[in-house]
Scaffold this motif. Structure first.
Motif, PDB file in Angstrom:
ATOM      1  N   ASP A  51       0.852  -1.191   0.000  1.00 39.50           N
ATOM      2  CA  ASP A  51       0.000   0.000   0.000  1.00 39.50           C
ATOM      3  C   ASP A  51       0.885   1.237   0.000  1.00 39.50           C
ATOM      4  O   ASP A  51       1.758   1.387   0.855  1.00 39.50           O
ATOM      5  N   LEU A  52       0.627   2.113  -0.958  1.00 35.74           N
ATOM      6  CA  LEU A  52       1.447   3.319  -1.116  1.00 35.74           C
ATOM      7  C   LEU A  52       1.333   4.276   0.058  1.00 35.74           C
ATOM      8  O   LEU A  52       2.230   5.084   0.278  1.00 35.74           O
ATOM      9  N   ILE A  53       0.229   4.207   0.766  1.00 39.86           N
ATOM     10  CA  ILE A  53       0.036   5.123   1.896  1.00 39.86           C
ATOM     11  C   ILE A  53       0.546   4.475   3.182  1.00 39.86           C
ATOM     12  O   ILE A  53       1.250   5.097   3.972  1.00 39.86           O
ATOM     13  N   ALA A  74      -1.062   3.515 -10.424  1.00 37.52           N
ATOM     14  CA  ALA A  74      -2.056   3.690  -9.359  1.00 37.52           C
ATOM     15  C   ALA A  74      -2.721   5.055  -9.508  1.00 37.52           C
ATOM     16  O   ALA A  74      -2.214   5.944 -10.187  1.00 37.52           O
ATOM     17  N   GLY A  75      -3.853   5.200  -8.866  1.00 32.96           N
ATOM     18  CA  GLY A  75      -4.533   6.489  -8.907  1.00 32.96           C
ATOM     19  C   GLY A  75      -5.662   6.521  -7.900  1.00 32.96           C
ATOM     20  O   GLY A  75      -6.211   5.479  -7.535  1.00 32.96           O
ATOM     21  N   THR A  81      -9.714  14.964  -3.043  1.00 35.27           N
ATOM     22  CA  THR A  81      -8.439  15.664  -3.262  1.00 35.27           C
ATOM     23  C   THR A  81      -7.347  15.161  -2.319  1.00 35.27           C
ATOM     24  O   THR A  81      -6.184  15.070  -2.709  1.00 35.27           O
ATOM     25  N   ASP A  82      -7.716  14.839  -1.073  1.00 36.63           N
ATOM     26  CA  ASP A  82      -6.677  14.367  -0.141  1.00 36.63           C
ATOM     27  C   ASP A  82      -6.065  13.063  -0.635  1.00 36.63           C
ATOM     28  O   ASP A  82      -4.847  12.876  -0.582  1.00 36.63           O
ATOM     29  N   MET A  83      -6.908  12.162  -1.120  1.00 37.34           N
ATOM     30  CA  MET A  83      -6.399  10.884  -1.635  1.00 37.34           C
ATOM     31  C   MET A  83      -5.583  11.116  -2.915  1.00 37.34           C
ATOM     32  O   MET A  83      -4.558  10.448  -3.141  1.00 37.34           O
ATOM     33  N   THR A  84      -6.017  12.049  -3.741  1.00 38.48           N
ATOM     34  CA  THR A  84      -5.237  12.364  -4.948  1.00 38.48           C
ATOM     35  C   THR A  84      -3.834  12.814  -4.544  1.00 38.48           C
ATOM     36  O   THR A  84      -2.830  12.375  -5.124  1.00 38.48           O
ATOM     37  N   LEU A  86      -2.252  12.080  -1.805  1.00 35.41           N
ATOM     38  CA  LEU A  86      -1.504  10.980  -1.190  1.00 35.41           C
ATOM     39  C   LEU A  86      -1.065   9.914  -2.195  1.00 35.41           C
ATOM     40  O   LEU A  86       0.017   9.344  -2.061  1.00 35.41           O
ATOM     41  N   ILE A  87      -1.902   9.626  -3.177  1.00 36.04           N
ATOM     42  CA  ILE A  87      -1.608   8.515  -4.091  1.00 36.04           C
ATOM     43  C   ILE A  87      -0.929   9.018  -5.370  1.00 36.04           C
ATOM     44  O   ILE A  87       0.198   8.635  -5.675  1.00 36.04           O
ATOM     45  N   ASP A  88      -1.597   9.894  -6.093  1.00 34.65           N
ATOM     46  CA  ASP A  88      -1.043  10.358  -7.381  1.00 34.65           C
ATOM     47  C   ASP A  88       0.150  11.294  -7.174  1.00 34.65           C
ATOM     48  O   ASP A  88       0.959  11.482  -8.092  1.00 34.65           O
ATOM     49  N   GLY A  89       0.232  11.901  -5.995  1.00 33.35           N
ATOM     50  CA  GLY A  89       1.326  12.832  -5.712  1.00 33.35           C
ATOM     51  C   GLY A  89       2.412  12.194  -4.856  1.00 33.35           C
ATOM     52  O   GLY A  89       3.425  11.719  -5.356  1.00 33.35           O
ATOM     53  N   LYS A  90       2.144  12.180  -3.543  1.00 34.36           N
ATOM     54  CA  LYS A  90       3.164  11.640  -2.618  1.00 34.36           C
ATOM     55  C   LYS A  90       3.469  10.178  -2.894  1.00 34.36           C
ATOM     56  O   LYS A  90       4.584   9.706  -2.651  1.00 34.36           O
TER      57      LYS A  90
END
Ligand code: NAP
Length: 225
Positions: A51-53, A74-75, A81-84, A86-90
């Motif tokens: 899990d990326l997070i 992943a996406g 927006t918070d998940m975006t 965390l996943i697509d960014g961080k």
């Protein structure tokens, strides 16, 4: 070639595992829900829970060790927006750090057209998505990885025709998911196509030729593999 797919249970992730397997490659599909195990195996991939997070770069690096390339598909997919962020960014930042730690040389990011559908009133969530995707691209370009950023047009289901347009600045249109994954397989195997942002849409050029054309147009690049 051994490819580690982040987002392995997703639509692109599973199609990519199937295409890699058909090409004689080995694909590991990282998934975060144990119930996705069979879907990844059915697609031809080797499931790996991650899990990326929840997982830090060290834990992700141990999953990636021994692979030749990471593909990030992943996406957050409309979960806010918070998940975006965390996943697509961080998530991209963390995955790139993990690839470096694991000594995986290649990193292919599935991104999005920089100005995709902007100004069409799609709202702040969409603007945020595009900002985060751009930010992730910037982070990746500053690494020492052999990165490749692929910006697909709007993804369509259905069989592809083995042809695309690929270039450094295209007018955005659609692209069949099958054609995108075959472009990715070809690009992963091209030692010439690296450290470049390439846009991919439906088009007239056979996929292998499209990869070769972009590689020729960008010239020799500093590669470490
Ligand atoms: N749709 C388009 O037209 C379009 C256009 C341009 C670019 N893209 C990009 O293409 C990429 C792939 O698209 P897709 O259609 O394959 O998306 P998808 O089917 O939604 O797959 C995304 C995968 O990412 C996984 N994921 C989410 N959070 C995660 C986490 N914390 N740790 C590990 N995995 C996580 C999801 O897992 P779960 O299954 O557990 O949710 C899902 O399997 C995305 O980055 C998207 O932004 C899409």
């Amino acid at each position: 070639m051994k490819v580690f797919i982040i987002g392995g249970a997703g639509d692109i992730g599973r199609r990519l595992a199937t295409a890699l397997r058909a090409n004689g490659d080995i694909a590991t599909g990282m998934h975060r829900d144990a119930q996705q195990h069979d879907a990844i195996e059915d697609a031809g991939g080797i499931p790996a829970l991650g899990d990326l997070i929840e997982h830090g770069a060290d834990a992700l690096a141990s999953l990636m060790a021994g692979h030749d390339a990471v593909v990030f598909s992943a996406g957050a997919h409309g979960t806010g927006t918070d998940m975006t962020t965390l996943i697509d960014g961080k998530g991209v930042e963390r995955a790139a750090e993990a690839a470096s730690l694991a000594g995986v040389p290649q990193f292919l990011l599935i991104s999005a057209f920089a100005d995709s559908e902007r100004g069409r009133g799609l709202g702040e969530d969409f603007e945020h998505y595009i900002r985060v995707k751009r930010g992730a691209e910037v982070v990746l370009t500053r690494t020492d990885l052999d990165w490749l950023i692929v910006r697909p047009g709007h993804l369509l289901p259905g069989a592809g025709d083995g042809r695309v347009s690929a270039g450094l600045a295209l007018r955005e249109t659609d692209v069949r998911r099958e054609d995108l994954v075959h472009f990715i397989v070809e690009a992963l195997h091209s030692s010439e196509l690296t450290r470049v942002i390439v846009e991919v849409t439906a088009g007239p050029t056979p996929i292998a030729e499209a990869v070769a054309q972009v590689a020729r147009s960008t010239g020799p690049r500093p590669i470490s593999r």
